[in-house]
Design a protein around this motif. Structure first.
Motif, PDB file in Angstrom:
ATOM      1  N   GLU A 143       0.863  -1.183   0.000  1.00  0.00           N
ATOM      2  CA  GLU A 143       0.000   0.000   0.000  1.00  0.00           C
ATOM      3  C   GLU A 143       0.894   1.226   0.000  1.00  0.00           C
ATOM      4  O   GLU A 143       1.692   1.407   0.929  1.00  0.00           O
ATOM      5  CB  GLU A 143      -0.900  -0.021   1.239  1.00  0.00           C
ATOM      6  CG  GLU A 143      -1.939   1.063   1.294  1.00  0.00           C
ATOM      7  CD  GLU A 143      -3.053   0.897   0.267  1.00  0.00           C
ATOM      8  OE1 GLU A 143      -3.559   1.936  -0.202  1.00  0.00           O
ATOM      9  OE2 GLU A 143      -3.411  -0.239  -0.073  1.00  0.00           O
ATOM     10  N   GLU A 144       0.777   2.042  -1.044  1.00  0.00           N
ATOM     11  CA  GLU A 144       1.639   3.214  -1.220  1.00  0.00           C
ATOM     12  C   GLU A 144       3.119   2.805  -1.171  1.00  0.00           C
ATOM     13  O   GLU A 144       3.964   3.495  -0.609  1.00  0.00           O
ATOM     14  CB  GLU A 144       1.342   4.284  -0.168  1.00  0.00           C
ATOM     15  CG  GLU A 144      -0.073   4.832  -0.252  1.00  0.00           C
ATOM     16  CD  GLU A 144      -0.360   5.874   0.804  1.00  0.00           C
ATOM     17  OE1 GLU A 144       0.572   6.604   1.209  1.00  0.00           O
ATOM     18  OE2 GLU A 144      -1.529   5.967   1.223  1.00  0.00           O
ATOM     19  N   THR A 145       3.416   1.672  -1.753  1.00  0.00           N
ATOM     20  CA  THR A 145       4.763   1.108  -1.756  1.00  0.00           C
ATOM     21  C   THR A 145       5.453   1.472  -3.062  1.00  0.00           C
ATOM     22  O   THR A 145       4.850   1.432  -4.121  1.00  0.00           O
ATOM     23  CB  THR A 145       4.691  -0.430  -1.598  1.00  0.00           C
ATOM     24  OG1 THR A 145       3.891  -0.732  -0.453  1.00  0.00           O
ATOM     25  CG2 THR A 145       6.060  -1.036  -1.441  1.00  0.00           C
ATOM     26  N   ASP A 146       6.733   1.815  -2.987  1.00  0.00           N
ATOM     27  CA  ASP A 146       7.501   2.127  -4.186  1.00  0.00           C
ATOM     28  C   ASP A 146       8.131   0.834  -4.697  1.00  0.00           C
ATOM     29  O   ASP A 146       9.109   0.339  -4.138  1.00  0.00           O
ATOM     30  CB  ASP A 146       8.584   3.167  -3.885  1.00  0.00           C
ATOM     31  CG  ASP A 146       9.189   3.742  -5.148  1.00  0.00           C
ATOM     32  OD1 ASP A 146       9.079   3.105  -6.226  1.00  0.00           O
ATOM     33  OD2 ASP A 146       9.785   4.838  -5.067  1.00  0.00           O
ATOM     34  N   LEU A 147       7.534   0.287  -5.748  1.00  0.00           N
ATOM     35  CA  LEU A 147       7.956  -0.986  -6.332  1.00  0.00           C
ATOM     36  C   LEU A 147       8.595  -0.796  -7.702  1.00  0.00           C
ATOM     37  O   LEU A 147       8.669  -1.736  -8.488  1.00  0.00           O
ATOM     38  CB  LEU A 147       6.745  -1.916  -6.447  1.00  0.00           C
ATOM     39  CG  LEU A 147       6.051  -2.261  -5.134  1.00  0.00           C
ATOM     40  CD1 LEU A 147       4.719  -2.937  -5.384  1.00  0.00           C
ATOM     41  CD2 LEU A 147       6.950  -3.134  -4.283  1.00  0.00           C
ATOM     42  N   ARG A 148       9.063   0.410  -7.979  1.00  0.00           N
ATOM     43  CA  ARG A 148       9.669   0.652  -9.287  1.00  0.00           C
ATOM     44  C   ARG A 148      10.899  -0.223  -9.469  1.00  0.00           C
ATOM     45  O   ARG A 148      11.722  -0.355  -8.570  1.00  0.00           O
ATOM     46  CB  ARG A 148      10.023   2.127  -9.446  1.00  0.00           C
ATOM     47  CG  ARG A 148       8.770   3.014  -9.542  1.00  0.00           C
ATOM     48  CD  ARG A 148       9.114   4.461  -9.638  1.00  0.00           C
ATOM     49  NE  ARG A 148       9.648   4.893  -8.334  1.00  0.00           N
ATOM     50  CZ  ARG A 148      10.084   6.118  -8.093  1.00  0.00           C
ATOM     51  NH1 ARG A 148      10.079   7.032  -9.041  1.00  0.00           N
ATOM     52  NH2 ARG A 148      10.542   6.439  -6.896  1.00  0.00           N
ATOM     53  N   ASN A 149      10.972  -0.821 -10.650  1.00  0.00           N
ATOM     54  CA  ASN A 149      12.096  -1.675 -11.043  1.00  0.00           C
ATOM     55  C   ASN A 149      12.260  -2.928 -10.179  1.00  0.00           C
ATOM     56  O   ASN A 149      13.325  -3.533 -10.152  1.00  0.00           O
ATOM     57  CB  ASN A 149      13.405  -0.881 -11.048  1.00  0.00           C
ATOM     58  CG  ASN A 149      13.376   0.244 -12.050  1.00  0.00           C
ATOM     59  OD1 ASN A 149      13.406   0.002 -13.250  1.00  0.00           O
ATOM     60  ND2 ASN A 149      13.283   1.467 -11.564  1.00  0.00           N
ATOM     61  N   VAL A 150      11.212  -3.333  -9.480  1.00  0.00           N
ATOM     62  CA  VAL A 150      11.265  -4.558  -8.678  1.00  0.00           C
ATOM     63  C   VAL A 150      10.970  -5.745  -9.591  1.00  0.00           C
ATOM     64  O   VAL A 150      10.122  -5.676 -10.466  1.00  0.00           O
ATOM     65  CB  VAL A 150      10.258  -4.517  -7.510  1.00  0.00           C
ATOM     66  CG1 VAL A 150      10.181  -5.850  -6.794  1.00  0.00           C
ATOM     67  CG2 VAL A 150      10.642  -3.413  -6.538  1.00  0.00           C
ATOM     68  N   ASN A 151      11.668  -6.852  -9.383  1.00  0.00           N
ATOM     69  CA  ASN A 151      11.468  -8.047 -10.189  1.00  0.00           C
ATOM     70  C   ASN A 151      10.635  -9.062  -9.415  1.00  0.00           C
ATOM     71  O   ASN A 151      11.087  -9.606  -8.401  1.00  0.00           O
ATOM     72  CB  ASN A 151      12.825  -8.651 -10.566  1.00  0.00           C
ATOM     73  CG  ASN A 151      12.702  -9.745 -11.593  1.00  0.00           C
ATOM     74  OD1 ASN A 151      11.710 -10.461 -11.648  1.00  0.00           O
ATOM     75  ND2 ASN A 151      13.725  -9.889 -12.415  1.00  0.00           N
ATOM     76  N   PHE A 152       9.403  -9.294  -9.897  1.00  0.00           N
ATOM     77  CA  PHE A 152       8.486 -10.284  -9.328  1.00  0.00           C
ATOM     78  C   PHE A 152       8.303 -11.462 -10.286  1.00  0.00           C
ATOM     79  O   PHE A 152       7.390 -12.259 -10.123  1.00  0.00           O
ATOM     80  CB  PHE A 152       7.098  -9.668  -9.095  1.00  0.00           C
ATOM     81  CG  PHE A 152       7.018  -8.683  -7.964  1.00  0.00           C
ATOM     82  CD1 PHE A 152       6.957  -9.106  -6.654  1.00  0.00           C
ATOM     83  CD2 PHE A 152       6.984  -7.325  -8.219  1.00  0.00           C
ATOM     84  CE1 PHE A 152       6.858  -8.195  -5.610  1.00  0.00           C
ATOM     85  CE2 PHE A 152       6.880  -6.400  -7.192  1.00  0.00           C
ATOM     86  CZ  PHE A 152       6.820  -6.839  -5.880  1.00  0.00           C
ATOM     87  N   LYS A 153       9.132 -11.559 -11.287  1.00  0.00           N
ATOM     88  CA  LYS A 153       8.926 -12.480 -12.406  1.00  0.00           C
ATOM     89  C   LYS A 153       8.633 -13.915 -11.976  1.00  0.00           C
ATOM     90  O   LYS A 153       7.789 -14.578 -12.564  1.00  0.00           O
ATOM     91  CB  LYS A 153      10.143 -12.439 -13.334  1.00  0.00           C
ATOM     92  CG  LYS A 153       9.954 -13.184 -14.624  1.00  0.00           C
ATOM     93  CD  LYS A 153      11.152 -12.963 -15.545  1.00  0.00           C
ATOM     94  CE  LYS A 153      10.996 -13.738 -16.825  1.00  0.00           C
ATOM     95  NZ  LYS A 153      12.161 -13.544 -17.698  1.00  0.00           N
ATOM     96  N   THR A 154       9.308 -14.426 -10.977  1.00  0.00           N
ATOM     97  CA  THR A 154       9.129 -15.826 -10.592  1.00  0.00           C
ATOM     98  C   THR A 154       8.369 -15.988  -9.272  1.00  0.00           C
ATOM     99  O   THR A 154       8.278 -17.094  -8.750  1.00  0.00           O
ATOM    100  CB  THR A 154      10.500 -16.527 -10.467  1.00  0.00           C
ATOM    101  OG1 THR A 154      11.281 -15.825  -9.498  1.00  0.00           O
ATOM    102  CG2 THR A 154      11.224 -16.562 -11.802  1.00  0.00           C
ATOM    103  N   SER A 155       7.816 -14.910  -8.740  1.00  0.00           N
ATOM    104  CA  SER A 155       7.087 -15.001  -7.472  1.00  0.00           C
ATOM    105  C   SER A 155       5.602 -15.211  -7.689  1.00  0.00           C
ATOM    106  O   SER A 155       5.095 -15.096  -8.800  1.00  0.00           O
ATOM    107  CB  SER A 155       7.362 -13.762  -6.628  1.00  0.00           C
ATOM    108  OG  SER A 155       8.681 -13.842  -6.129  1.00  0.00           O
ATOM    109  N   ARG A 156       4.905 -15.493  -6.602  1.00  0.00           N
ATOM    110  CA  ARG A 156       3.492 -15.865  -6.726  1.00  0.00           C
ATOM    111  C   ARG A 156       2.681 -15.357  -5.534  1.00  0.00           C
ATOM    112  O   ARG A 156       3.237 -14.960  -4.518  1.00  0.00           O
ATOM    113  CB  ARG A 156       3.366 -17.381  -6.835  1.00  0.00           C
ATOM    114  CG  ARG A 156       3.878 -18.115  -5.620  1.00  0.00           C
ATOM    115  CD  ARG A 156       4.124 -19.610  -5.886  1.00  0.00           C
ATOM    116  NE  ARG A 156       4.768 -20.239  -4.755  1.00  0.00           N
ATOM    117  CZ  ARG A 156       6.056 -20.141  -4.461  1.00  0.00           C
ATOM    118  NH1 ARG A 156       6.849 -19.416  -5.209  1.00  0.00           N
ATOM    119  NH2 ARG A 156       6.553 -20.743  -3.404  1.00  0.00           N
TER     120      ARG A 156
END
Length: 189
Positions: A143-156
């Protein structure tokens, strides 16, 4: 006066029911140690490793973790937002971080690998350039988190609201991008 340990290995030490205060650890290794529910105050961990340790419900008040690595460790319910944020850098591999909180913490370039990160609070945290590799984020709060350039590619199992979080250049896979639409109750077939 601070206690100081340099390049030492602590094996099977139980620190429970103790309070660790004003202690500096430089290049130390903790193996199979129990630090659960320990109050760690104003201490510094510089280039340390925690291997097969239990830090569940440990209090890390004003302690610093600089280039510290956790392997196969339990950190259930840890309030990471109480740490000293100056030069903060932690990485986690094969860890259990369930019910922890990174509320409002600046934690850029962290690595979470093969870890359970269920019900974790990332509200208003700055997680830019971090990497979540094969992590389960079920019930975690963004919530209102800065996730720019974060890699979630293999997460679930994450749920990220695109309207309340910064997600520019974040990486997702075609298999997990549906998690971004959960709010809209859309079905993908």
């Amino acid at each position: 006066m601070n206690e100081y340990y340099d390049n030492e290995t602590f094996t099977k030490v139980s620190f429970t029911s103790e309070q660790l205060s004003k202690t500096d650890f430089d290049s130390c290794t903790f193996k199979r140690c129990d630090l659960s529910e320990l109050h760690i105050n104003n201490s510094e961990f510089l280039e340390c490793e925690f291997i097969d340790c239990n830090l569940s419900n440990a209090r890390l008040k004003d302690s610093s973790f600089k280039d510290t690595h956790f392997y196969n460790s339990k950190l259930l319910g840890v309030k990471f937002y109480e740490v000293d944020p100056f030069l903060l850098r932690m990485n986690f591999k094969d860890c259990q971080l369930d019910y922890a909180s990174f509320y409002q913490l600046k934690m850029q370039n962290f690595q979470f690998v093969d870890s359970s990160i269920k019900e974790v609070d990332f509200t208003q945290a700055d997680v830019q350039f971090s990497y979540f590799d094969n992590c389960d984020l079920l019930g975690s709060i963004f919530e209102e988190t800065d996730l720019r350039n974060v890699n979630f590619k293999t997460s679930r199992n994450f749920s990220i609201d695109l309207e309340t979080n910064k997600v520019e250049k974040a990486v997702f896979s075609k298999d997990n991008v549906a998690n971004l639409l959960e709010k809209y109750k859309i079905r993908l077939e």
